[in-house]
Scaffold this motif. Structure first.
Motif, short mmCIF file in Angstrom:
data_model
loop_
_atom_site.label_atom_id
_atom_site.label_comp_id
_atom_site.label_asym_id
_atom_site.label_seq_id
_atom_site.Cartn_x
_atom_site.Cartn_y
_atom_site.Cartn_z
N SER A 164 -13.98 12.73 -43.57
CA SER A 164 -15.19 12.24 -44.25
C SER A 164 -15.41 12.84 -45.63
N GLU A 165 -14.73 13.95 -45.96
CA GLU A 165 -14.96 14.60 -47.25
C GLU A 165 -13.64 15.07 -47.86
N ALA A 166 -13.62 15.21 -49.16
CA ALA A 166 -12.43 15.68 -49.84
C ALA A 166 -12.81 16.48 -51.08
N TYR A 167 -12.02 17.50 -51.37
CA TYR A 167 -12.13 18.21 -52.65
C TYR A 167 -10.72 18.36 -53.19
N CYS A 168 -10.53 17.96 -54.43
CA CYS A 168 -9.20 18.02 -55.01
C CYS A 168 -9.30 18.50 -56.45
N ASN A 169 -8.34 19.31 -56.85
CA ASN A 169 -8.12 19.64 -58.25
C ASN A 169 -6.61 19.66 -58.47
N GLU A 170 -6.18 20.05 -59.65
CA GLU A 170 -4.75 20.00 -59.94
C GLU A 170 -3.95 20.99 -59.10
N VAL A 253 -0.77 15.52 -61.69
CA VAL A 253 -1.76 14.98 -60.76
C VAL A 253 -2.87 14.31 -61.56
N PRO A 254 -3.05 13.00 -61.43
CA PRO A 254 -4.07 12.30 -62.22
C PRO A 254 -5.48 12.59 -61.73
N LYS A 255 -6.46 12.17 -62.51
CA LYS A 255 -7.85 12.39 -62.14
C LYS A 255 -8.27 11.51 -60.96
N LYS A 256 -7.65 10.34 -60.84
CA LYS A 256 -7.95 9.46 -59.71
C LYS A 256 -6.64 8.94 -59.12
N PHE A 257 -6.58 8.92 -57.80
CA PHE A 257 -5.38 8.42 -57.14
C PHE A 257 -5.71 8.04 -55.71
N LYS A 350 -6.43 5.70 -45.29
CA LYS A 350 -6.17 5.39 -46.70
C LYS A 350 -7.49 5.52 -47.45
N PHE A 351 -7.48 6.29 -48.55
CA PHE A 351 -8.72 6.52 -49.29
C PHE A 351 -8.40 6.94 -50.71
N ASN A 352 -9.39 6.82 -51.58
CA ASN A 352 -9.24 7.22 -52.98
C ASN A 352 -9.76 8.63 -53.19
N ILE A 353 -9.16 9.32 -54.15
CA ILE A 353 -9.54 10.69 -54.48
C ILE A 353 -9.86 10.77 -55.98
N ALA A 354 -10.94 11.47 -56.31
CA ALA A 354 -11.27 11.77 -57.70
C ALA A 354 -11.16 13.28 -57.87
N ALA A 355 -10.13 13.71 -58.60
CA ALA A 355 -9.90 15.14 -58.79
C ALA A 355 -10.98 15.75 -59.67
N LYS A 356 -11.39 16.94 -59.32
CA LYS A 356 -12.37 17.69 -60.09
C LYS A 356 -11.69 18.90 -60.72
N ASN A 357 -11.33 18.78 -61.99
CA ASN A 357 -10.62 19.87 -62.65
C ASN A 357 -11.53 20.75 -63.49
N LYS A 358 -12.83 20.51 -63.39
CA LYS A 358 -13.77 21.39 -64.08
C LYS A 358 -13.67 22.78 -63.46
N ASP A 359 -13.72 23.78 -64.29
CA ASP A 359 -13.64 25.17 -63.87
C ASP A 359 -12.26 25.54 -63.34
N VAL A 360 -11.26 24.69 -63.60
CA VAL A 360 -9.87 25.03 -63.29
C VAL A 360 -9.22 25.54 -64.57
#
Length: 476
Positions: A164-170, A253-257, A350-360
């Protein structure tokens, strides 16, 4: 700890699992030492590819001597065989059924601070769009006759597996996973932090590369880090190391995938191991062979052996275990009915991810000597720090925070948690692996460290004994 475990579709029990069973068998560990056990797994993972081949050739090259106690192996196998616990049915069901589980949608909020990579994920994790999740209801086959379907449906349990939840960065991808069953979970072994020992096997496919399906374990640890909400519900988080897997592949790793995830199996470690005990005849053969070589099978005598005698003992010990696995070939399977309960999939998402690279923050260091000793780069995220080095199993990477405190990871090579640490700056040391494991780390984990630190701190010890040192500052 976390288990920390290399999970694959191999029929062999993962080496990490063997090590943990030995370490956990017979002696109580001081709190610090128990936590430190995970450090040893880093080298095991670095050597995993080599060890996999060795296990295929001789499954029972068990690292018993690392633990200095043969009796623990004999005590490890006791009791009568018991059939593995089974679940009547596991289905991926619609959101309405999933909504009956209160934890769904709030896993990170519930377990974030207790994760191996602890942190406040409430501002980091995003909901996974349920409409993009492939729903598979395997409760009733379509070719079942209508008059039989209703009877079958009455027996179908409303068990669910939900992401139900995801967190992604580079650096990494974290996914929440909730398992709910109308049947109670079997009694499951706990790690040193009181968390159930449960692992996930599966394949993941990212749409931004051309590699196709990737074994989830190739991106890090298969351990499902979480808690039992109740007797029927488990909530946890799985992690894929994006930085580790795609390093050196010239893939950004793109911002959205989009992600396709197929979970093939979920495996728990039973609280009670019901493996057949080592037969007396095999133990007698081992002891007789030891005697023929002028050696004693008593544990207290082992430390007096010469290196040549230890090699002889190791071969005889291995021979005994080879014979054991010939008698009980199912013991060489993972999972197996004696040590595990498991759920078989597949369960596809199958789902979409929006990477959060802020503070990375990534710092390219590129400080390597002619032998490759040094640091390539350091990446810091809100929950972890990864030190990128050239892979070399002879070395061990140690990270201290701004206060000189040792930073710990969850078995991932060169990756440590930032939770509870001042990371305005870090000190990175590279030590000889054997020297660190046998001599240096014990200084930090000793019960009287605070007293010893008045004369010499752990940082000062590493300054003297490490092969490489680099201070790295981050803007806070």
């Amino acid at each position: 700890m976390k288990k920390q475990i290399k999970f694959s579709d191999s029929e062999n029990i993962p080496l990490d699992d063997n090590i943990k069973k030995v370490v956990d068998c017979t002696f109580p560990l001081p709190e610090k030492v128990a936590n430190a056990k995970n450090e040893a797994f880093a080298k095991v993972r670095a050597m995993a590819e080599e060890e996999e081949t060795k296990r295929e050739q001789n499954y029972t090259s068990i690292p018993a001597r690392q633990q200095k106690n043969r009796k623990s192996f004999f005590r490890f196998f006791a009791g009568a065989g018991v059939a593995a616990a089974v679940f009547s049915c596991i289905c991926i069901v619609n959101p309405a059924a999933a909504a009956k589980i209160p934890i769904v949608g709030h896993v990170f909020e519930r377990v974030g601070e207790s994760l191996g990579f602890a942190g406040d994920y409430t501002e980091l994790a995003e909901p996974v769009n349920k409409s993009e999740t492939v729903v598979e209801d395997r409760g009733v086959k379509e070719d079942v006759k209508e008059d039989v379907k209703e009877d079958v449906k009455e027996d179908v349990k409303e068990d669910v597996i939900t992401i139900s939840e995801a967190y992604c960065n580079e650096a990494a991808l974290y996914l929440s996973l909730v398992i709910h069953s109308d049947e109670k979970f079997p009694a499951t072994s706990l790690d040193q932090e009181g968390k159930p020992v449960i692992d996930v096997a599966g394949l993941v496919d990212f749409d931004f590369d051309e590699e196709g399906a990737i074994d989830w374990s190739a991106g890090g640890n298969s351990y499902l880090d979480g808690v039992m909400e109740d007797e029927n519900t488990f909530a946890g988080v799985i992690r894929f190391d994006m930085g580790q897997y795609f390093a050196g592949k010239d893939i950004e790793v793109p911002k959205k995938f989009q992600v396709k995830l197929s979970i093939s199996q979920i495996v728990g470690t039973k609280l009670e191991d019901t493996s057949p005990e080592m037969p007396k005849a095999l133990k007698a053969q081992y002891e007789a062979a030891m005697k023929e070589n002028g050696l004693s099978a008593a544990d207290e005598e082992y430390e007096k052996f010469t290196e040549e005698e230890k090699e002889i003992e190791a071969q005889l010990f291995s021979n005994m275990w080879n014979a054991y696995y010939e008698m009980y070939p199912e013991k060489s399977q993972f999972p197996n009915q004696y040590e595990n309960w498991w759920l078989d999939g597949p369960w596809d998402f199958k789902f979409n991810i929006a990477a959060k690279n802020k503070d990375v923050v990534r710092k390219d260091i590129n400080d390597l000597d002619e032998n490759g000793l040094g640091i390539i780069a350091v990446t810091k995220t809100p929950v972890e720090i990864t030190v990128e080095t050239q892979q070399n199993v002879d070395y061990f990477v140690v990270v201290l925070d701004a206060d000189g405190n040792l930073m710990q990871g969850e078995g991932y090579v060169n990756t440590v948690s930032v939770g509870g640490h001042d990371t305005s700056k870090i000190d990175v040391y590279i030590c000889d692996y054997i020297e660190y494991m046998d001599e240096l780390k014990g200084y930090w984990w000793s019960d009287d460290y605070e007293e010893k630190a008045k004369e010499k701190t752990f940082k000062q010890l590493l300054d003297e004994r490490s092969l490489y040192h680099k201070e790295i500052r981050f803007a806070e």
